[in-house]
Design an enzyme around this catalytic site. Structure first.
Site, PDB file in Angstrom:
ATOM      1  CB  SER A   1      45.481   8.728 -31.713  1.00 40.25           C
ATOM      2  OG  SER A   1      45.262   9.644 -30.655  1.00 40.25           O
ATOM      3  CE  LYS A   2      51.107  14.490 -34.930  1.00 36.08           C
ATOM      4  NZ  LYS A   2      51.362  15.312 -33.803  1.00 36.08           N
ATOM      5  NE  ARG A   3      43.057  14.354 -31.715  1.00 37.93           N
ATOM      6  CZ  ARG A   3      41.819  13.908 -31.544  1.00 37.93           C
ATOM      7  NH1 ARG A   3      41.154  14.164 -30.438  1.00 37.93           N
ATOM      8  NH2 ARG A   3      41.239  13.217 -32.510  1.00 37.93           N
TER       9      ARG A   3
ATOM     10  N   GLY B   1      49.595  11.002 -27.443  1.00 34.38           N
ATOM     11  CA  GLY B   1      50.985  11.322 -27.143  1.00 34.38           C
ATOM     12  C   GLY B   1      51.165  12.809 -26.883  1.00 34.38           C
ATOM     13  CG  ASP B   2      50.633  15.597 -30.064  1.00 33.47           C
ATOM     14  OD1 ASP B   2      51.809  15.168 -30.052  1.00 33.47           O
ATOM     15  OD2 ASP B   2      50.003  15.832 -31.113  1.00 33.47           O
TER      16      ASP B   2
END
Ligand code: GLU
Length: 501
Positions: free
Chosen positions: A262-264, A266-267
Site C-alpha cells: 500500500s501507499k502507507r 511506501g511512506d
C-alpha cells in the site's frame, strides 16, 4: 491461439496509478507485443463520484515514461472508439435492456435507506446482507410486480437500478490461464448492479460490453478482480458472446509482513509506490520512481519480475528481451513480495549501463542546482572522467554529489580521526612533495604514479596526501584524483593543509 491478440489496460482514473497497475499494463504490453497483437488502453470512468482531475493524464504520462504506451487509446488510433467510457454512455442502455428482455436481469427500486435497514437488521443478527436469489423476490423488484407497474414507476421518474439475475444452484467450472480450473457456486454470488437510472452503467456491464465490442482476446488484470470472474463469465453467456481468456495476476505484497503493498508501506519505509510524483489534495507530494532518480528501464525490469521469471536465474532484461521471453504460463499464482532494496540494485545495474557522457550531463544539472558549475572549472571531459570513476558506487545520479564533492570544493575541514596521521615531520615532507610535483610537466595519473608513488610509500605519506586533497581518507585512486584536480589545485590544497593543520 485462435483470435488475434488484443489486450487492454482499463484503469479507472481515480488517483495516481499505483505501481501494481503499472505492472498490469506492462504484462498486457508484453503479451501483446510477444504475439504481434494490439495493446490498447480504455479509460473506465463510469463512476463519476470517484473522478480525480489529472489522473488520466498521469496514466498516459507514466506509460510513456516507461516506454509502454498503448497503440490504441483516447485521441490515438481510435479504431474502436471512443476509448473513454463516459463518452460511450449512450451504448450501454441497449445491452442492459437486452438482459432484461432475456430474463437475465431485473429492475430493483429499493431505496438506499431501505437497503441500509436490511443491512443493519442482518448485522444485528450477526449476518451479512447479500442481495441475491434468496431474497430478491422479497425485495422491491420487477420480479414481483407486474410489467405495467414496473413501467409506470420508471416513467414516473422513480430511481431504479438494473441487477443481474444470477442463476440458482449452478457450479461454474471456469478457467484462468494462471490459476488453472476454478469452481464457483452461483448461490454464493450477489446480484450485482449493472445499470443505474442516472444513465450510467456500472463497471461490470461497461467492462464486458466494451471488452466485447473492442474485440478483446485476453483479459489480463490483477487478482483483486478474480471474484468478478463468475459474473463476467455469466454476462458473456447471457449475451451469447465468446468470452475472452482470463489471466489474474498475483498480488504485489508488502516488503515485510502480510498483505497487499500500500501507499502507507511506501511512506513508512521511504520508497515510492507510484511511477511519477503525484500532488495530493492537501498539497503533499507522493513520490514517484521517475523523480526519485530511477531509470525507466530499471522500473520495467523490476516490475516484470514481480510474479514472473523466465525459468532461469537471469534478472536483467531489456524491454525487447522481455517481449521475447514473456510467457503468461510462467506467471505465478502466489503473491510477489515487493523489495525496495532490490529495486535500488536494479537501478544500480542500469546506471552502470548508461554512457558516462549522459551521466555527466545529468550530474551537471545537479551541480548547477548547487551553483557549483563555475567553482572549479570542470571541463566536460573531466566531468565524464569523474563520473566513470565514481559510478560503480552509486545507485542514483543523485548519489554522485556525495561521492564526488571533493573534486569541486577544496576541503575546509579535516576529518578528526584522519588528522591523527599528521605528524611533526609531515609539513616538511609535504613541502618537499610540492617541489617534486612542480617538476612534473605531464601531470597525469600514470606519470604521477611512476614518479612519486615510491617516494610516497617510502615516507608513508599516502594517507596524509589524501587528507590534504580530500579532507578525509575517502575517495578514488590518489593519482587519478591528482590528475583531475590538476597541478595547480593539487599544490594549492597541499599548501592549505600545511597551513591549517
Ligand atoms: N477499471 C478496472 C480497474 O480499475 C478494470 C479491471 C479490469 O481490468 O477488468 O482496474
Amino acid at each position: 491461439m485462435s483470435r488475434p491478440v488484443r489486450v487492454r489496460f482499463a484503469p479507472s482514473p481515480t488517483g495516481p496509478l499505483h505501481i501494481g497497475g503499472v505492472r498490469t499494463a506492462l504484462f498486457n504490453y508484453l503479451f501483446a507485443k510477444k504475439h504481434n497483437g494490439v495493446f490498447y488502453l480504455r479509460i473506465e470512468d463510469t463512476d463519476q463520484n470517484r473522478f480525480v482531475s489529472g489522473a488520466e493524464e498521469y496514466i498516459f504520462e507514466a506509460l510513456e515514461w516507461l516506454g509502454i504506451s498503448p497503440s490504441e487509446t483516447v485521441g490515438n488510433n481510435e479504431k474502436f472508439g471512443p476509448y473513454r467510457q463516459s463518452e460511450r454512455k449512450h451504448l450501454y442502455k441497449q445491452y442492459a435492456d437486452e438482459l432484461i428482455e432475456k430474463g437475465w436481469a431485473y429492475y430493483a427500486f429499493d431505496t438506499a435507506e431501505s437497503l441500509e435497514n436490511h443491512r443493519k437488521q442482518h448485522e444485528a443478527q450477526g449476518k451479512t446482507f447479500i442481495y441475491n436469489w434468496h431474497n430478491r423476490e422479497k425485495l422491491d423488484t420487477s420480479l414481483v410486480i407486474s410489467t405495467a407497474e414496473t413501467q409506470k414507476r420508471i416513467a414516473s421518474g422513480e430511481n431504479y437500478v438494473i441487477r443481474f439475475k444470477t442463476p440458482v444452484n449452478e457450479t461454474l467450472h471456469l478457467h484462468d490461464v494462471i490459476r488453472g480450473d476454478i469452481k464457483f457456486e452461483t448461490n454464493l454470488l450477489d446480484d450485482k448492479v449493472l445499470y443505474k437510472s442516472d444513465g450510467m452503467p456500472t463497471y461490470h456491464l461497461a467492462n464486458i460490453v466494451d471488452d466485447h465490442l473492442m474485440e478483446t482476446s485476453h483479459v489480463i488484470r490483477g487478482e483483486e478482480w478474480l471474484p468478478s470472474l463468475p459474473l463476467h463469465h455469466l454476462l458473456y453467456k447471457a449475451f451469447g458472446w465468446n468470452a475472452p481468456e482470463f489471466a489474474h495476476l498475483p498480488l504485489i505484497l508488502k516488503p515485510i509482513g502480510n498483505g497487499k503493498l500500500s501507499k502507507r508501506d511506501g511512506d513508512k519505509m521511504g520508497f515510492p509506490v507510484f511511477p511519477l510524483n503525484w500532488k495530493n489534495e492537501d498539497g503533499t507530494i507522493s513520490s514517484g520512481y521517475r523523480e526519485s532518480g530511477y531509470f525507466p528501464e530499471a522500473v520495467v525490469n523490476f516490475l516484470a519480475l514481480l510474479g514472473w521469471n523466465d525459468g532461469t536465474d537471469q534478472e536483467l532484461f531489456s524491454l525487447e528481451e522481455l517481449v521475447e521471453k514473456f510467457d503468461l504460463n510462467r506467471v505465478h499464482k502466489a503473491g510477489a513480495k515487493f523489495d525496495p532494496e532490490k529495486n535500488k540494485w536494479f537501478n544500480h545495474q542500469y546506471l552502470q549501463k548508461q554512457s558516462d557522457e549522459s551521466l555527466a550531463e545529468n550530474f551537471k544539472q545537479i551541480l548547477s542546482e548547487k551553483n557549483i558549475s563555475t567553482a572549479l572549472s570542470v571541463t566536460d571531459e573531466k566531468l565524464i572522467k569523474i563520473v566513470s570513476l565514481i559510478k560503480e558506487r552509486a545507485n542514483f545520479v543523485s548519489d554522485f554529489w556525495d561521492l564526488a564533492d571533493y573534486f569541486f570544493e577544496a576541503p575546509t575541514t579535516y576529518d578528526e580521526k584522519a588528522v591523527k596521521n599528521w605528524k611533526e615531520e609531515t609539513p616538511n615532507l609535504m613541502k618537499a612533495l610540492i617541489v617534486e610535483l612542480e617538476k612534473i610537466s605531464d601531470f597525469n595519473a600514470s606519470a604521477l604514479e611512476e614518479k612519486i608513488k615510491p617516494w610516497l610509500l617510502e615516507n608513508k605519506v599516502m594517507p596524509v596526501l589524501r587528507l590534504c586533497l580530500v579532507g578525509a581518507l575517502k575517495g578514488i585512486d590518489l593519482f587519478q584524483l591528482m590528475e583531475i584536480l590538476g597541478k595547480e589545485e593539487t599544490i594549492k590544497r597541499i599548501e592549505k593543509a600545511v597551513e591549517s593543520l
